[in-house]
Design a protein around this motif. Structure first.
Motif, PDB file in Angstrom:
ATOM      1  N   ALA A   5     -29.001  68.021   8.608  1.00  0.00           N
ATOM      2  CA  ALA A   5     -28.181  66.987   7.973  1.00  0.00           C
ATOM      3  C   ALA A   5     -27.709  65.965   9.002  1.00  0.00           C
ATOM      4  N   ARG A   6     -27.302  66.439  10.192  1.00  0.00           N
ATOM      5  CA  ARG A   6     -26.866  65.507  11.239  1.00  0.00           C
ATOM      6  C   ARG A   6     -28.004  64.614  11.700  1.00  0.00           C
ATOM      7  N   GLN A   7     -29.176  65.193  11.874  1.00  0.00           N
ATOM      8  CA  GLN A   7     -30.317  64.411  12.332  1.00  0.00           C
ATOM      9  C   GLN A   7     -30.706  63.348  11.311  1.00  0.00           C
ATOM     10  N   SER A   8     -30.616  63.698  10.034  1.00  0.00           N
ATOM     11  CA  SER A   8     -30.926  62.731   8.975  1.00  0.00           C
ATOM     12  C   SER A   8     -29.931  61.579   8.991  1.00  0.00           C
ATOM     13  N   TRP A   9     -28.638  61.908   9.150  1.00  0.00           N
ATOM     14  CA  TRP A   9     -27.603  60.874   9.211  1.00  0.00           C
ATOM     15  C   TRP A   9     -27.833  59.954  10.395  1.00  0.00           C
ATOM     16  N   ARG A  10     -28.076  60.516  11.567  1.00  0.00           N
ATOM     17  CA  ARG A  10     -28.259  59.711  12.772  1.00  0.00           C
ATOM     18  C   ARG A  10     -29.482  58.815  12.653  1.00  0.00           C
TER      19      ARG A  10
ATOM     20  N   ARG B 245     -30.662  57.553   9.831  1.00  0.00           N
ATOM     21  CA  ARG B 245     -30.336  56.466   8.904  1.00  0.00           C
ATOM     22  C   ARG B 245     -29.422  55.438   9.557  1.00  0.00           C
ATOM     23  N   GLN B 246     -28.576  55.896  10.490  1.00  0.00           N
ATOM     24  CA  GLN B 246     -27.651  54.987  11.167  1.00  0.00           C
ATOM     25  C   GLN B 246     -28.244  54.379  12.435  1.00  0.00           C
ATOM     26  N   HIS B 247     -29.511  54.673  12.702  1.00  0.00           N
ATOM     27  CA  HIS B 247     -30.213  54.132  13.884  1.00  0.00           C
ATOM     28  C   HIS B 247     -29.485  54.497  15.172  1.00  0.00           C
ATOM     29  N   ARG B 248     -29.067  55.746  15.267  1.00  0.00           N
ATOM     30  CA  ARG B 248     -28.348  56.208  16.442  1.00  0.00           C
ATOM     31  C   ARG B 248     -29.274  57.027  17.331  1.00  0.00           C
ATOM     32  N   SER B 249     -29.139  56.795  18.616  1.00  0.00           N
ATOM     33  CA  SER B 249     -29.875  57.601  19.575  1.00  0.00           C
ATOM     34  C   SER B 249     -29.193  58.952  19.717  1.00  0.00           C
ATOM     35  N   ARG B 250     -29.862  59.847  20.403  1.00  0.00           N
ATOM     36  CA  ARG B 250     -29.300  61.189  20.616  1.00  0.00           C
ATOM     37  C   ARG B 250     -27.995  61.088  21.394  1.00  0.00           C
TER      38      ARG B 250
END
Length: 337
Positions: A30-35, A37-42
């Protein structure tokens, strides 16, 4: 161990099998999907956002420094209050600097800004904020005096300062508003929401509020981001100064920061449950009755009741464009033209 005890142990193990491995993996997905969608790097390093817990402590320290003999430590004596204020502010400013730095780093994560420049900006913001505190204290003195004068149940200014949720909300708002204007809106918003959770009064840190505001009782009061409130205004519980509609850009997204909340001029009284929406003006010295729904400007000295606002609504559906303003101001004797 008896057979019964052994059986009970196996049963407890079966009942407390939380399936943690699966839950952890699903939360990770779920966190990876959110990140994504938000175009966030690790995420790397430690926490990258300001801490509500730390800011709560900073605000407590600032309250003590602003009103040391009332909101400071119970064993403080006047002869040592300047030492206490200096020590407390030093601690508060250093903690605040760390939170401001976190917001600036977060805001610059997609920009080419050096760590040295971020540090200079953070120090400049906290220094500028520090120099506003004497003015903040003077504004709060006016707020406390307004509450004392405006409430016949108040026996002293000390009672007002110690007990009244409206005053507590304003202390935090005036701190948050200075930080908002200095360019750290996330830190400011966290402080505002701490006040909201503690008092039931929701004031956006962007709202501009003049001296001598009295929020009586306060529960359910909402003041929007672009609201402007003049001096010596009195607001009762469950009042909303909100937006009527939200403008959108060409892509259909909401326009951020556009003026959309009411402007309330000096010496206005807004009674419990009134809802005032849109970028309208409530003229100086007006009185807005309880449970009124108002979406049109009214001139200075108006007295708007539920009856007059209903007449305004009916008139707004008819052919006379000036009728709504005349209905709202009829009791004050003002002409709409």
């Amino acid at each position: 161990m008896s057979a019964d005890e052994n059986s009970a142990g196996h049963l407890q193990q079966a009942q407390t099998n939380w399936d943690l491995g699966r839950i952890v993996e699903e939360l990770h997905a779920a966190r990876q999907s959110w990140r994504a969608r938000q175009h966030r790097s690790r995420d790397s390093g430690g926490r990258e956002l300001p801490s509500g817990e730390t800011l709560r402590e900073v605000v407590t320290q600032l309250c003590g420094a602003l009103f040391p003999m009332r909101l400071g430590p119970p064993d403080l004596r006047q002869e040592s209050e300047n030492y206490y204020i200096g020590h407390t502010l030093d601690t508060a400013f250093n903690a605040l600097l760390r939170q401001v730095r976190l917001e600036l780093v977060y805001a610059a994560r997609h920009e080419q800004v050096s760590a040295a420049q971020i540090e200079l900006n953070a120090i400049s913001i906290v220094q500028a904020f520090a120099h506003t505190l004497p003015d903040v204290r003077r504004l709060l003195d006016a707020d406390v005096e307004a509450a004392f004068r405006g409430d016949p149940a108040a026996r002293s200014v000390d009672e007002v300062l110690l007990c009244y949720p409206g005053v507590h909300a304003l202390i935090r708002h005036r701190i948050a508003h200075r930080l908002y204007r200095l360019g750290v809106p996330l830190v400011a918003r966290i402080i505002a929401e701490l006040a909201h959770s503690e008092t039931g009064i929701d004031i956006h840190p962007g709202a501009q509020i003049g001296a001598g505001l009295f929020i009586d009782h306060g529960t359910g009061v909402v003041v929007g981001e672009t609201a402007v409130i003049g001096e010596r205004v009195r607001i009762y519980q469950a009042v909303t100064l909100g937006a009527k509609r939200f403008e959108k850009d060409e892509s259909g997204g909401l326009l951020k920061g556009a003026p959309r909340h009411p402007m309330v001029e000096d010496d206005v009284v807004i009674y419990a449950g009134a809802t005032i929406l849109g970028r309208i003006t409530i003229g100086a010295g007006s009185s807005i009755g309880g449970n009124v729904w108002l979406t049109r400007s009214v001139p200075a000295g108006s007295k708007v009741s539920q009856a007059s606002s209903r007449q305004e609504s009916i008139a707004g559906e008819g052919a006379a464009p000036a009728a709504s303003l005349a209905a709202a101001s009829a009791e004050s004797g003002h002409a709409s033209g």
